[in-house]
Enzyme design. Sequence first.
Site, PDB file in Angstrom:
ATOM      1  CB  CYS A 181       2.536 -22.886  37.790  1.00 13.73           C
ATOM      2  SG  CYS A 181       3.589 -22.705  36.370  1.00 13.73           S
ATOM      3  CD  GLU A 182       8.899 -18.980  39.325  1.00 11.62           C
ATOM      4  OE1 GLU A 182       8.756 -18.263  40.323  1.00 11.62           O
ATOM      5  OE2 GLU A 182      10.003 -19.394  38.932  1.00 11.62           O
ATOM      6  CG  HIS A 183       7.421 -21.628  34.727  1.00  7.07           C
ATOM      7  ND1 HIS A 183       7.645 -22.764  35.452  1.00  7.07           N
ATOM      8  CD2 HIS A 183       8.563 -20.911  34.793  1.00  7.07           C
ATOM      9  CE1 HIS A 183       8.874 -22.749  35.930  1.00  7.07           C
ATOM     10  NE2 HIS A 183       9.455 -21.637  35.560  1.00  7.07           N
ATOM     11  CG  HIS A 184       2.186 -22.204  32.440  1.00  7.00           C
ATOM     12  ND1 HIS A 184       3.114 -23.086  32.941  1.00  7.00           N
ATOM     13  CD2 HIS A 184       2.344 -22.216  31.093  1.00  7.00           C
ATOM     14  CE1 HIS A 184       3.791 -23.635  31.938  1.00  7.00           C
ATOM     15  NE2 HIS A 184       3.351 -23.112  30.804  1.00  7.00           N
ATOM     16  CD  GLN A 235       5.657 -30.256  43.846  1.00  2.00           C
ATOM     17  OE1 GLN A 235       4.876 -30.203  42.886  1.00  2.00           O
ATOM     18  NE2 GLN A 235       5.869 -31.361  44.523  1.00  2.00           N
ATOM     19  CG  HIS A 251       2.483 -28.611  38.946  1.00  3.41           C
ATOM     20  ND1 HIS A 251       3.418 -27.620  39.062  1.00  3.41           N
ATOM     21  CD2 HIS A 251       2.739 -29.494  39.942  1.00  3.41           C
ATOM     22  CE1 HIS A 251       4.225 -27.901  40.074  1.00  3.41           C
ATOM     23  NE2 HIS A 251       3.838 -29.033  40.627  1.00  3.41           N
ATOM     24  CB  CYS A 257       0.723 -25.249  33.913  1.00  5.02           C
ATOM     25  SG  CYS A 257       1.969 -25.865  35.028  1.00  5.02           S
TER      26      CYS A 257
END
Length: 245
Positions: free
Chosen positions: A139-142, A180, A208, A210
């Site tokens: 995940c690019e956020h976490h 995703q 995910h 996260c």
Amino acid sequence: MFKIKILMDHKTRRPLKLKSDILDDQNISFQATQRYDMEGDDHIMTSIETPMLPHAFEMSDDEKINQISHYFGQIMDILGLDRSDDSLKGTPHRVAKMYVKEIFSGLNPANKPDIKLFENKYKYNEMLIEKNITFYSNCEHHFVPIIGKAHVAYISTGKVIGLSKLNRIVQHFALRPQVQERLTIQIAEEIKAAVQSEHVAVVIDAVHLCVSSRGIKDNSSSTITSYYSGNFEDEAIKSRFLQHL
Ligand SMILES: [Zn+2]
């Protein structure tokens, strides 16, 4: 509050040095950080292309590994880990190498799989489905794992590709920091271009970490995304595809 700032050289877009900065609680940067935190937790995608710096590949892989290793060591220091311990000594280099050579190697277009096209000699005009392609992304956020299955299909308009190439296309785009929805679209667009056909379908079912291991801590939900183009937009063809999954 205490914040670490990485200074960028605007010409080369490379990090210059680490600088600690003291920010007070009412600071605008702190409010901006909070806003970005919320956007990340909501998993908002900003673009179909992976957002990249213009000079992303001027630095060699070895140089990237050296720099990431340096900065990851700093993160460990800040967390208070004793890097002189035998077990932790090699971690910064191991993480850096894993980022560049393995789990984020799909950022580099040089690593995109070579696709060889073949004539559709058997005149097979039904859909071809490759299902249950296991992938591991992040995940690019976490920067924690997304683990899932991709099901992809296309209908040939005269050309075909080797079956393993469908698998390789999925793996290539998974090996990036991702959301995703973008992963789904990038895989579909690449298959379209590879087989020179508009008739493509992609369904992804993924968990995910996260969502399951932190934050809301829901370990039973999974996320499904889909993409249909060309003849797959036809309800009858779409449902035939879905029946096979
Ligand atoms: Zn996330």
